[in-house]
Design a protein around this motif. Structure first.
Motif, short mmCIF file in Angstrom:
data_model
loop_
_atom_site.label_atom_id
_atom_site.label_comp_id
_atom_site.label_asym_id
_atom_site.label_seq_id
_atom_site.Cartn_x
_atom_site.Cartn_y
_atom_site.Cartn_z
N ARG A 229 23.77 3.78 -21.82
CA ARG A 229 23.81 2.96 -20.61
C ARG A 229 22.41 2.39 -20.39
N LYS A 230 22.33 1.05 -20.32
CA LYS A 230 21.02 0.40 -20.29
C LYS A 230 20.83 -0.54 -19.10
N ASN A 231 21.70 -0.43 -18.11
CA ASN A 231 21.61 -1.41 -17.02
C ASN A 231 20.70 -0.96 -15.87
N SER A 232 19.88 0.08 -16.11
CA SER A 232 18.87 0.48 -15.12
C SER A 232 17.68 1.06 -15.89
N PRO A 233 16.69 0.22 -16.21
CA PRO A 233 15.50 0.70 -16.94
C PRO A 233 14.83 1.88 -16.25
N GLN A 234 14.81 1.86 -14.91
CA GLN A 234 14.18 2.95 -14.16
C GLN A 234 14.88 4.28 -14.44
N MET A 235 16.22 4.28 -14.41
CA MET A 235 16.95 5.52 -14.66
C MET A 235 16.85 5.94 -16.12
N SER A 236 16.77 4.99 -17.02
CA SER A 236 16.61 5.33 -18.44
C SER A 236 15.30 6.07 -18.67
N GLN A 237 14.24 5.61 -18.01
CA GLN A 237 12.92 6.25 -18.17
C GLN A 237 12.91 7.66 -17.59
N ILE A 238 13.57 7.85 -16.45
CA ILE A 238 13.60 9.17 -15.82
C ILE A 238 14.47 10.13 -16.63
N ALA A 239 15.67 9.70 -16.98
CA ALA A 239 16.60 10.57 -17.69
C ALA A 239 16.06 10.97 -19.07
N ALA A 240 15.25 10.11 -19.66
CA ALA A 240 14.69 10.40 -20.99
C ALA A 240 13.83 11.66 -20.98
N LYS A 241 13.37 12.08 -19.80
CA LYS A 241 12.49 13.25 -19.70
C LYS A 241 13.25 14.53 -19.34
N LEU A 242 14.56 14.44 -19.13
CA LEU A 242 15.35 15.59 -18.72
C LEU A 242 16.08 16.21 -19.90
N ASN A 243 16.11 17.53 -19.95
CA ASN A 243 16.90 18.19 -20.99
C ASN A 243 18.30 18.48 -20.46
#
Length: 258
Positions: A229-243
């Motif tokens: 899912r790529k329609n929110s760059p902000q959420m992509s950046q945050i979620a990328a740091k979560l395990n």
């Protein structure tokens, strides 16, 4: 026979008797030169206009009319939503998966009741265009016009959401910590900063999360993290740091917010 003196006198009298219009061509010929005369700044200066009895334009004279060819109207200008039509369309197209009044009973399908209308419209537009890939939702969204989307969103915004519950006792404290305070040493911001402390979100900016199914919230965080899912760059950046464990924890905590 007239003398030279008398002839000269006759010529002078004839010249003074010419009508005034006979002298106008000479005056007109000089006008273009005046119009093209550059001013002190080098810009062409128009000659003074003749006075007119018409009133001077008021302060609003510089405002373009609504029908000006280059005027751009806001996308929502003049759009009126029809909640009744939205309910009918929702019942026919959406209710089978998302439940009556948007209160989905299926954990994999999100609850939509009381969601901000601008957020729902945005997601439907992006499902339809393929910006948010989902073959099932793209098929349904493609049946909807822009007006349908606005009507459905307006209807869902008026429906009261049912409360949810956190179920994972072992992870709820971790979920609360991430939601309310983030993880500072890994630059993970608190979810509450955008979605509000009680999960109500911010209209037209951040969606309501309160009471959302943990399974759905978790699946979307994984989709953001994994680049699906790529329609929110902000959420992509945050979620990328979560395990995975942190995603399960925060999703479960969100389900119990109210």
């Amino acid at each position: 026979m007239k003398t030279p003196a008398s002839l000269l006198l006759a010529a002078v009298l004839a010249a003074s008797a010419l009508p005034t219009w006979a002298q106008q061509p000479a005056a007109s010929a000089a006008a273009p030169a005046a119009a093209a005369a550059p001013g002190a700044s080098g810009l062409t200066v128009a000659p003074p206009q003749a006075s007119s009895s018409a009133p001077a334009p008021g302060p609003g004279a510089a405002t373009p009319s609504a029908t000006a060819p280059n005027a751009v109207a806001p996308a929502t200008a003049g759009v009126k939503v029809d909640v009744a039509a939205g309910e009918a369309k929702y019942t026919a197209v959406c209710a089978a998966c998302h439940g009556a009044a948007g209160n989905s009973g299926t954990p994999a399908n999100p609850r939509l009741s009381q969601q901000h209308d601008a957020y729902i419209v945005k997601q439907l537009q992006e499902f339809k265009s393929g910006k948010r890939p989902n073959p099932i939702m793209q098929g349904f969204a493609s049946q909807l016009s822009e007006q349908d989307m606005k009507n459905v969103a307006a209807y869902l915004g008026t429906q009261k959401a049912k409360t949810g519950f956190a179920t994972d006792k072992e992870l709820v404290s971790l979920g609360e910590k991430i939601y309310r305070g983030g993880i500072q040493n890994r630059q993970i911001p608190a979810c509450a900063g955008c979605h509000s402390p009680n999960g109500a979100g911010v209209p037209a900016q951040y969606p309501r999360l309160s009471g959302q199914h943990a399974a759905y919230t978790g699946s979307q965080l994984v989709a953001f993290r994994d680049g699906i899912r790529k329609n929110s760059p902000q959420m992509s950046q945050i979620a990328a740091k979560l395990n995975d464990r942190e995603i399960r924890a925060v999703a479960d905590y969100i389900a119990g917010l109210r």
